[in-house]
Design an enzyme around this catalytic site. Structure first.
Site, PDB file in Angstrom:
ATOM      1  N   THR A  40       0.831  -1.208   0.000  1.00 32.83           N
ATOM      2  CA  THR A  40       0.000   0.000   0.000  1.00 32.83           C
ATOM      3  C   THR A  40       0.867   1.260   0.000  1.00 32.83           C
ATOM      4  O   THR A  40       0.548   2.246  -0.674  1.00 32.83           O
ATOM      5  CB  THR A  40      -0.918   0.000   1.247  1.00 32.83           C
ATOM      6  OG1 THR A  40      -1.693  -1.187   1.211  1.00 32.83           O
ATOM      7  CG2 THR A  40      -1.820   1.214   1.295  1.00 32.83           C
ATOM      8  N   HIS A  43       1.931   1.888  -3.419  1.00 34.86           N
ATOM      9  CA  HIS A  43       0.864   2.497  -4.236  1.00 34.86           C
ATOM     10  C   HIS A  43       0.736   3.994  -3.945  1.00 34.86           C
ATOM     11  O   HIS A  43       0.511   4.792  -4.852  1.00 34.86           O
ATOM     12  CB  HIS A  43      -0.480   1.809  -3.973  1.00 34.86           C
ATOM     13  CG  HIS A  43      -0.511   0.364  -4.395  1.00 34.86           C
ATOM     14  ND1 HIS A  43       0.146  -0.091  -5.516  1.00 34.86           N
ATOM     15  CD2 HIS A  43      -1.109  -0.719  -3.853  1.00 34.86           C
ATOM     16  CE1 HIS A  43      -0.041  -1.389  -5.631  1.00 34.86           C
ATOM     17  NE2 HIS A  43      -0.799  -1.794  -4.637  1.00 34.86           N
TER      18      HIS A  43
HETATM   19  P1  NAD Z   1       2.831  -7.971  -3.779  1.00 37.66           P
HETATM   20  O1  NAD Z   1       2.240  -7.183  -4.890  1.00 37.66           O
HETATM   21  O2  NAD Z   1       4.148  -7.609  -3.231  1.00 37.66           O
HETATM   22  O3  NAD Z   1       2.909  -9.506  -4.204  1.00 37.66           O
HETATM   23  C1  NAD Z   1       2.181 -10.062  -5.250  1.00 37.66           C
HETATM   24  C2  NAD Z   1       3.049 -11.113  -5.898  1.00 37.66           C
HETATM   25  O4  NAD Z   1       2.287 -11.746  -6.911  1.00 37.66           O
HETATM   26  C3  NAD Z   1       4.303 -10.537  -6.560  1.00 37.66           C
HETATM   27  O5  NAD Z   1       5.443 -11.163  -6.006  1.00 37.66           O
HETATM   28  C4  NAD Z   1       4.115 -10.868  -8.032  1.00 37.66           C
HETATM   29  O6  NAD Z   1       5.321 -11.230  -8.672  1.00 37.66           O
HETATM   30  C5  NAD Z   1       3.154 -12.062  -7.974  1.00 37.66           C
HETATM   31  N1  NAD Z   1       2.380 -12.282  -9.190  1.00 37.66           N
HETATM   32  C6  NAD Z   1       1.901 -11.363 -10.085  1.00 37.66           C
HETATM   33  N2  NAD Z   1       1.238 -11.981 -11.088  1.00 37.66           N
HETATM   34  C7  NAD Z   1       1.283 -13.301 -10.834  1.00 37.66           C
HETATM   35  C8  NAD Z   1       0.805 -14.455 -11.500  1.00 37.66           C
HETATM   36  N3  NAD Z   1       0.115 -14.378 -12.650  1.00 37.66           N
HETATM   37  N4  NAD Z   1       1.047 -15.667 -10.947  1.00 37.66           N
HETATM   38  C9  NAD Z   1       1.739 -15.776  -9.790  1.00 37.66           C
HETATM   39  N5  NAD Z   1       2.239 -14.718  -9.125  1.00 37.66           N
HETATM   40  C10 NAD Z   1       2.012 -13.493  -9.632  1.00 37.66           C
HETATM   41  O7  NAD Z   1       1.711  -7.964  -2.645  1.00 37.66           O
HETATM   42  P2  NAD Z   1       1.693  -8.419  -1.100  1.00 37.66           P
HETATM   43  O8  NAD Z   1       2.025  -7.255  -0.259  1.00 37.66           O
HETATM   44  O9  NAD Z   1       2.419  -9.693  -0.902  1.00 37.66           O
HETATM   45  O10 NAD Z   1       0.122  -8.651  -0.984  1.00 37.66           O
HETATM   46  C11 NAD Z   1      -0.491  -9.688  -1.715  1.00 37.66           C
HETATM   47  C12 NAD Z   1      -1.817  -9.255  -2.286  1.00 37.66           C
HETATM   48  O11 NAD Z   1      -2.749  -9.060  -1.219  1.00 37.66           O
HETATM   49  C13 NAD Z   1      -1.815  -7.933  -3.067  1.00 37.66           C
HETATM   50  O12 NAD Z   1      -2.726  -8.033  -4.138  1.00 37.66           O
HETATM   51  C14 NAD Z   1      -2.333  -6.935  -2.038  1.00 37.66           C
HETATM   52  O13 NAD Z   1      -2.945  -5.824  -2.663  1.00 37.66           O
HETATM   53  C15 NAD Z   1      -3.333  -7.771  -1.305  1.00 37.66           C
HETATM   54  N6  NAD Z   1      -3.651  -7.374   0.063  1.00 37.66           N
HETATM   55  C16 NAD Z   1      -4.920  -7.570   0.477  1.00 37.66           C
HETATM   56  C17 NAD Z   1      -5.268  -7.293   1.775  1.00 37.66           C
HETATM   57  C18 NAD Z   1      -6.657  -7.558   2.229  1.00 37.66           C
HETATM   58  O14 NAD Z   1      -7.001  -7.145   3.342  1.00 37.66           O
HETATM   59  N7  NAD Z   1      -7.468  -8.256   1.435  1.00 37.66           N
HETATM   60  C19 NAD Z   1      -4.315  -6.805   2.680  1.00 37.66           C
HETATM   61  C20 NAD Z   1      -3.001  -6.637   2.229  1.00 37.66           C
HETATM   62  C21 NAD Z   1      -2.666  -6.935   0.927  1.00 37.66           C
END
Ligand code: NAD
Ligand code: ZN
Length: 342
Positions: A40, A43
């Site tokens: 976040t 972003h």
């Molecule tokens: P991040 O963006 O660092 O990690 C996402 C990972 O997914 C990256 O390492 C990327 O290389 C990989 N990726 C992208 N496309 C892919 C594909 N097609 N196949 C496999 N891997 C792929 O994010 P993060 O901080 O580890 O968080 C994970 C996710 O959770 C993010 O989408 C974030 O926005 C979300 N999130 C949600 C909440 C919630 O409350 N629901 C809270 C925190 C984060």
């Protein structure tokens, strides 16, 4: 005090001296010992569409932290000066229907630290007493700031029992990596992790993935089916926010399986619900935030017991002033969790 600000609209952060926050009757002032960078924050730094709609500069950014309480308001009873605390970053209202039903993670009036109100990338942060979590003494201080994302991972994993299950994690970013480590502790028996970054996949192996797959280099369907006798996994955890990964996760989960969705999608997604969900009788869970405070109890206990080793996931430690360096590393997908020290 020194603070990292989103000072105005546009790309970047500014480091500035600003007045130390003065607290209200129900608030505490915390001297930040360690903070960590979240997606976040990246972003907000990049000023993406979501940030443009949500953030009202100037604001101190950052929400994952741990530190020592140095001052408390007149009405504060549970927390004492000297306590080593972290914070539930979702500041719930405590009076909407969801809060009253003990589902504060979906409070209708949620405010997020470092997003809607001044955050923790600073020498001091103020928070309402009700979101403060007193860390057990045994918790390694270095790890205390990552309990918030670890809580996301724990809730995604533990939406249902995981012991003896085969699991696919799509997206081994910092939270996916934490989930792999958690899966190991709770007894998943085969863990398959996918990511587009081989750097992340190397860490995934260190924290307990049995099989790693980079969909840019290998056919993920072939790999997962070969590892699961052609049936697919019992459980998928979608932690990438990528549409193609979501489709992979649904297709590769076997009949009667479970899928937990944590990754956030920036647009709506087309999936074949009829064939990939309904006819297979899958159970889908949306996961948001953490259960307050049930998940914190689990997270603190995993870390203070040293049952969970997150050290391979913490790849860099910087001074707060080096926040730009940290953000750039995160964007390059050549880091795990990055800690910042004011
Ligand atoms: P991040 O963006 O660092 O990690 C996402 C990972 O997914 C990256 O390492 C990327 O290389 C990989 N990726 C992208 N496309 C892919 C594909 N097609 N196949 C496999 N891997 C792929 O994010 P993060 O901080 O580890 O968080 C994970 C996710 O959770 C993010 O989408 C974030 O926005 C979300 N999130 C949600 C909440 C919630 O409350 N629901 C809270 C925190 C984060
Ligand atoms: Zn509420």
């Amino acid at each position: 005090m020194k603070a990292v600000l989103k000072k105005e609209k546009g790309v970047g952060f500014v480091i500035e001296d600003i007045p130390t926050p003065s607290i209200g009757d129900d608030e505490i002032l915390v001297k930040v010992e360690v903070a960590s960078i979240c997606g976040t924050d990246v972003h907000i730094y990049e000023w993406n569409d979501w940030a443009q709609n949500r953030i009202k500069p100037p604001i101190v950014v950052g929400h994952e932290f741990a530190g020592v309480v140095v001052e408390k308001g007149r009405e504060v009873k549970r927390i004492n000066v000297g306590d080593f605390v972290s914070a539930e970053t979702h500041i719930y209202c405590n009076h909407c229907d969801m809060c009253l039903m003990n589902h504060r993670e979906v409070c209708r009036n949620l405010k997020i630290l470092g997003v809607d109100i001044d955050g923790a990338f600073a020498e001091y942060v103020k928070i309402p007493e009700r979101v403060a979590w007193v860390n057990p003494k045994e918790i390694p201080h270095k790890f205390a700031s990552i309990q918030e994302p670890l809580g996301n991972a724990v809730d995604t994993v533990l939406a249902e029992d995981i012991s003896g299950k085969t699991v696919l994690i799509t997206g081994a970013g910092p939270i996916g990596l934490l989930a792999i480590a958690v899966l190991r502790v709770f007894g998943a028996t085969k863990i398959i992790a996918s990511d587009l970054s081989n750097y992340h996949l190397e860490i995934a192996k260190k924290v307990g993935a049995d099989v790693v797959v980079n969909p840019l280099e290998q056919n993920i369907h072939d790999v997962v089916l070969a590892e699961t006798h052609g049936l697919g996994v019992d459980v998928s955890l979608e932690m990438s926010g990528s549409k193609s990964a979501l489709r992979d996760a649904l297709k590769l989960t076997k009949y009667l399986g479970r899928v937990s969705l944590l990754g956030l999608f920036d647009k709506s997604v087309d999936v074949d619900l009829t064939n990939d969900v309904i006819f297979k009788k899958l159970r889908i869970y949306g996961i948001t935030g953490r259960r307050i405070f049930e998940t914190w109890e689990i997270v603190s206990s995993l870390l203070s017991s040293k049952r969970l080793d997150v050290s391979p996931i913490i790849t860099h430690e910087f001074k707060l002033e080096e926040v730009d360096k940290g953000i750039k590393l995160m964007k390059s997908h050549q880091s795990g969790k990055i800690l910042l020290y004011p």
